[in-house]
Write a protein that holds these residues in place. Structure first.
Motif, short mmCIF file in Angstrom:
data_model
loop_
_atom_site.label_atom_id
_atom_site.label_comp_id
_atom_site.label_asym_id
_atom_site.label_seq_id
_atom_site.Cartn_x
_atom_site.Cartn_y
_atom_site.Cartn_z
N HIS A 238 29.04 -44.40 62.52
CA HIS A 238 27.84 -43.65 62.89
C HIS A 238 26.94 -43.50 61.67
O HIS A 238 27.41 -43.23 60.56
CB HIS A 238 28.21 -42.25 63.41
N ASP A 239 25.64 -43.63 61.90
CA ASP A 239 24.66 -43.41 60.84
C ASP A 239 24.46 -41.91 60.62
O ASP A 239 24.60 -41.10 61.55
CB ASP A 239 23.32 -44.05 61.20
N HIS A 240 24.09 -41.55 59.38
CA HIS A 240 23.86 -40.16 58.99
C HIS A 240 22.39 -39.99 58.62
O HIS A 240 21.90 -40.64 57.69
CB HIS A 240 24.77 -39.81 57.81
N TRP A 241 21.70 -39.15 59.37
CA TRP A 241 20.29 -38.84 59.13
C TRP A 241 20.19 -37.79 58.04
O TRP A 241 20.83 -36.74 58.12
CB TRP A 241 19.71 -38.34 60.45
N LEU A 242 19.41 -38.05 56.99
CA LEU A 242 19.25 -37.13 55.87
C LEU A 242 17.88 -36.48 55.92
O LEU A 242 16.87 -37.14 56.24
CB LEU A 242 19.39 -37.88 54.54
N CYS A 243 17.82 -35.21 55.56
CA CYS A 243 16.56 -34.49 55.56
C CYS A 243 16.54 -33.46 54.44
O CYS A 243 17.58 -33.14 53.85
CB CYS A 243 16.31 -33.83 56.92
N GLU A 244 15.35 -32.96 54.17
CA GLU A 244 15.20 -31.92 53.15
C GLU A 244 13.98 -31.08 53.47
O GLU A 244 13.10 -31.50 54.22
CB GLU A 244 15.05 -32.55 51.75
N VAL A 245 13.95 -29.91 52.88
CA VAL A 245 12.78 -29.05 52.93
C VAL A 245 12.57 -28.48 51.53
O VAL A 245 13.51 -27.97 50.92
CB VAL A 245 12.90 -27.94 54.00
N ARG A 246 11.34 -28.64 51.03
CA ARG A 246 10.98 -28.07 49.73
C ARG A 246 10.29 -26.74 49.97
O ARG A 246 9.59 -26.54 50.96
CB ARG A 246 10.04 -29.01 48.97
N ARG A 247 10.47 -25.85 49.01
CA ARG A 247 9.91 -24.51 49.15
C ARG A 247 8.40 -24.54 49.34
O ARG A 247 7.87 -23.84 50.20
CB ARG A 247 10.27 -23.66 47.94
N ASP A 248 7.67 -25.34 48.56
CA ASP A 248 6.21 -25.35 48.66
C ASP A 248 5.76 -25.81 50.05
O ASP A 248 4.83 -25.25 50.63
CB ASP A 248 5.57 -26.19 47.56
N GLU A 249 6.43 -26.81 50.60
CA GLU A 249 6.08 -27.29 51.94
C GLU A 249 6.41 -26.23 53.00
O GLU A 249 5.65 -26.01 53.93
CB GLU A 249 6.82 -28.58 52.24
N TRP A 250 7.56 -25.59 52.83
CA TRP A 250 7.98 -24.55 53.77
C TRP A 250 7.01 -23.37 53.73
O TRP A 250 6.63 -22.84 54.78
CB TRP A 250 9.40 -24.11 53.44
N GLU A 251 6.60 -22.97 52.53
CA GLU A 251 5.67 -21.82 52.40
C GLU A 251 4.36 -22.11 53.12
O GLU A 251 3.78 -21.21 53.74
CB GLU A 251 5.40 -21.51 50.92
N ARG A 252 3.87 -23.35 53.05
CA ARG A 252 2.61 -23.70 53.73
C ARG A 252 2.74 -23.59 55.25
O ARG A 252 1.75 -23.38 55.94
CB ARG A 252 2.17 -25.11 53.34
N MET A 253 3.95 -23.71 55.78
CA MET A 253 4.19 -23.62 57.23
C MET A 253 4.26 -22.18 57.73
O MET A 253 4.19 -21.95 58.94
CB MET A 253 5.51 -24.31 57.59
N GLN A 254 4.40 -21.23 56.82
CA GLN A 254 4.62 -19.83 57.21
C GLN A 254 3.31 -19.17 57.62
O GLN A 254 2.28 -19.40 57.01
CB GLN A 254 5.29 -19.04 56.09
N PRO A 255 3.36 -18.33 58.65
CA PRO A 255 2.14 -17.60 59.06
C PRO A 255 1.69 -16.66 57.95
O PRO A 255 2.51 -16.11 57.22
CB PRO A 255 2.56 -16.81 60.29
N ARG A 256 0.42 -16.52 57.83
CA ARG A 256 -0.15 -15.65 56.78
C ARG A 256 -0.15 -14.23 57.22
O ARG A 256 -0.31 -13.82 58.29
CB ARG A 256 -1.55 -16.10 56.44
#
Length: 180
Positions: free
Chosen positions: A162-180
Motif C-alpha cells: 500500500h502507498d503512504h500519502w504524506l502531508c504537512e501543515v506549517r504554522r504560517d499557512e495554518w494561521e492564514r486559514m484561521q478566522p480573524r
C-alpha cells in the motif's frame, strides 16, 4: 507527556486514565479499526498500560484520548517532537466504529494543531495516511494539511503493498486559514 484538556463542540481531548488501556486492547483487536494503522496487531493489557505510561513520561510526545458524549472513542497525539527544529508527527485513531464519519477526527485534528502551534510554538506538523484511506486524507486536509508526497509501496497489509500519502501543515499557512 499527556496533553491538557481541550474542549471542542464534537470532541474533548483529555489525558488518559486507568481505564483507557483496556479500550486499546478492544479497539486494536478489531481488524476494521487497525486496517489503516501502522501497527496492525493487538497488544495485551500490560503492554498497553506500559505504552500509555511511556507516553506520559515522554518529553517528545503529547498524547490525548478523544471523548464524545462522555465516552472515550479514540486517541490522538503529536509524536517525535524535535524541539530544536520545532516540528512533530501527528496521528489519530477513532476506535469506536459507530463514531466514524461524524467529523470527530477533523475537530480533534483542529484542536491538536492549534495546541501545537499556539502552546508548543511548533513550526510544522507532519502526518500521513494510507493512500486509499480517503476519510483520513480528507480530515487532514480539512485541518489544513497539504500533500507533500507519496511513499510508494510503504506498508504491507492484507497480502499486498500500500502507498503512504504524506502531508504537512506549517504554522504560517495554518494561521492564514484561521478566522480573524
Amino acid at each position: 507527556m499527556y496533553g491538557p484538556v481541550l474542549v471542542g463542540t464534537k470532541v474533548t481531548l483529555r489525558p488518559p486514565d486507568d481505564s483507557d488501556a483496556a479500550r486499546f486492547v478492544d479497539w486494536f483487536g478489531d481488524l476494521e479499526v487497525t486496517r489503516y494503522q501502522p501497527r496492525p496487531f493487538p497488544l495485551g493489557l500490560l503492554q498497553e498500560e506500559g505504552f500509555l505510561k511511556a507516553l506520559g513520561e515522554s518529553t517528545t510526545d503529547v498524547f490525548w484520548m478523544l471523548e464524545a458524549d462522555g465516552q472515550a472513542i479514540g486517541a490522538t497525539g503529536i509524536h517525535r517532537i524535535d524541539w530544536l527544529h520545532a516540528h512533530g508527527a501527528t496521528g489519530i485513531v477513532i476506535g469506536v466504529k459507530s463514531e466514524w464519519g461524524k467529523g470527530r477526527a477533523s475537530e480533534a485534528m483542529r484542536l491538536r494543531t492549534e495546541y501545537a502551534f499556539r502552546q508548543l510554538n511548533l513550526h510544522k506538523l507532519t502526518s500521513g495516511a494510507f493512500l486509499e484511506n480517503e476519510p483520513s486524507r480528507r480530515a487532514l486536509q480539512t485541518a489544513g494539511y497539504r500533500e507533500v508526497g507519496i511513499e510508494r509501496e510503504h506498508f504491507f497489509r492484507e497480502g499486498r503493498w500500500h502507498d503512504h500519502w504524506l502531508c504537512e501543515v506549517r504554522r504560517d499557512e495554518w494561521e492564514r486559514m484561521q478566522p480573524r
